[in-house]
Enzyme design. Sequence first.
Site, PDB file in Angstrom:
ATOM      1  N   GLY A  96      43.339  30.282  31.107  1.00  0.00           N
ATOM      2  CA  GLY A  96      43.842  29.569  32.278  1.00  0.00           C
ATOM      3  C   GLY A  96      45.206  28.956  32.113  1.00  0.00           C
ATOM      4  O   GLY A  96      45.797  28.483  33.087  1.00  0.00           O
ATOM      5  N   ASP A 117      36.092  42.064  36.556  1.00  0.00           N
ATOM      6  CA  ASP A 117      37.089  41.323  37.331  1.00  0.00           C
ATOM      7  C   ASP A 117      38.417  42.067  37.424  1.00  0.00           C
ATOM      8  O   ASP A 117      39.312  41.679  38.182  1.00  0.00           O
ATOM      9  CB  ASP A 117      37.310  39.920  36.756  1.00  0.00           C
ATOM     10  CG  ASP A 117      37.824  39.919  35.313  1.00  0.00           C
ATOM     11  OD1 ASP A 117      38.231  40.989  34.811  1.00  0.00           O
ATOM     12  OD2 ASP A 117      37.824  38.847  34.693  1.00  0.00           O
ATOM     13  N   ASN A 168      48.875  33.758  34.587  1.00  0.00           N
ATOM     14  CA  ASN A 168      48.304  32.768  35.514  1.00  0.00           C
ATOM     15  C   ASN A 168      49.364  32.206  36.458  1.00  0.00           C
ATOM     16  O   ASN A 168      49.058  31.867  37.599  1.00  0.00           O
ATOM     17  CB  ASN A 168      47.622  31.648  34.727  1.00  0.00           C
ATOM     18  CG  ASN A 168      46.366  32.138  34.032  1.00  0.00           C
ATOM     19  OD1 ASN A 168      45.446  32.652  34.660  1.00  0.00           O
ATOM     20  ND2 ASN A 168      46.328  32.000  32.718  1.00  0.00           N
ATOM     21  N   SER A 210      43.969  33.592  28.621  1.00  0.00           N
ATOM     22  CA  SER A 210      42.673  34.238  28.415  1.00  0.00           C
ATOM     23  C   SER A 210      42.786  35.636  27.829  1.00  0.00           C
ATOM     24  O   SER A 210      41.844  36.133  27.211  1.00  0.00           O
ATOM     25  CB  SER A 210      41.904  34.299  29.741  1.00  0.00           C
ATOM     26  OG  SER A 210      42.650  34.987  30.731  1.00  0.00           O
ATOM     27  N   HIS A 270      40.582  41.264  32.715  1.00  0.00           N
ATOM     28  CA  HIS A 270      40.412  40.979  31.289  1.00  0.00           C
ATOM     29  C   HIS A 270      39.823  42.175  30.546  1.00  0.00           C
ATOM     30  O   HIS A 270      38.897  42.827  31.036  1.00  0.00           O
ATOM     31  CB  HIS A 270      39.489  39.765  31.096  1.00  0.00           C
ATOM     32  CG  HIS A 270      40.008  38.515  31.706  1.00  0.00           C
ATOM     33  ND1 HIS A 270      39.647  38.099  32.971  1.00  0.00           N
ATOM     34  CD2 HIS A 270      40.886  37.599  31.233  1.00  0.00           C
ATOM     35  CE1 HIS A 270      40.272  36.963  33.241  1.00  0.00           C
ATOM     36  NE2 HIS A 270      41.032  36.645  32.204  1.00  0.00           N
TER      37      HIS A 270
END
Length: 199
Positions: free
Chosen positions: A65, A175, A94, A28, A178
Amino acid sequence: MFRQLSLLVLIFVFHPAYSKSLMILGDSLSAGYQMSIEDAWPTLLPEQLNDKGHSLNVINASISGDTTGNGLARLPNLLTQHNPNYVMIELGANDGLRGFPPALIENNLTQMIALIRESGATPLLMQIHVLPNYGKRYTEAFSSIYPSVSSAQQTPLLPFFLEGVITTPGWMMDDGLHPKPDAQPWIANFVAEQLINHL
């Protein structure tokens, strides 16, 4: 004779075989998470490279992801489909968020580098760091994977672009993981500056 020369000019100008290409195999952080793909740094990268005197087609093969295992599974078909000259591996975040064993991550990265070389392309590895969710010991072990693989496989190691984004107010999404669209031009320029040393 003139028609033949004109045809040759068209082939050299428009045929993609005469342009070198870079494929970005990422997650991502490179896939344009929650933004238009036109705003994502891989889309902006060719212009930044061109400004620095390097012409390069960029193929963004990143999927939000994805883990190193996902990248390894997708890589053979991607290499066949795109036949890139360079492949940048931007994977592992991830894996780290899920607490995957460092040995597994290292093995996946090593296999990807081998597949890239077998295809005739040049592999490039990006350093990844993760949040200390699993404690200092795991965080340090995770970060050390990348220089270890880089050294063992004689593969260039590019610094992690997120470190320069996190320290800039307003550039990270809520979050905390990102970068926002506002950060993408800076990332593209940062990656371009690192890449030109290895093209």
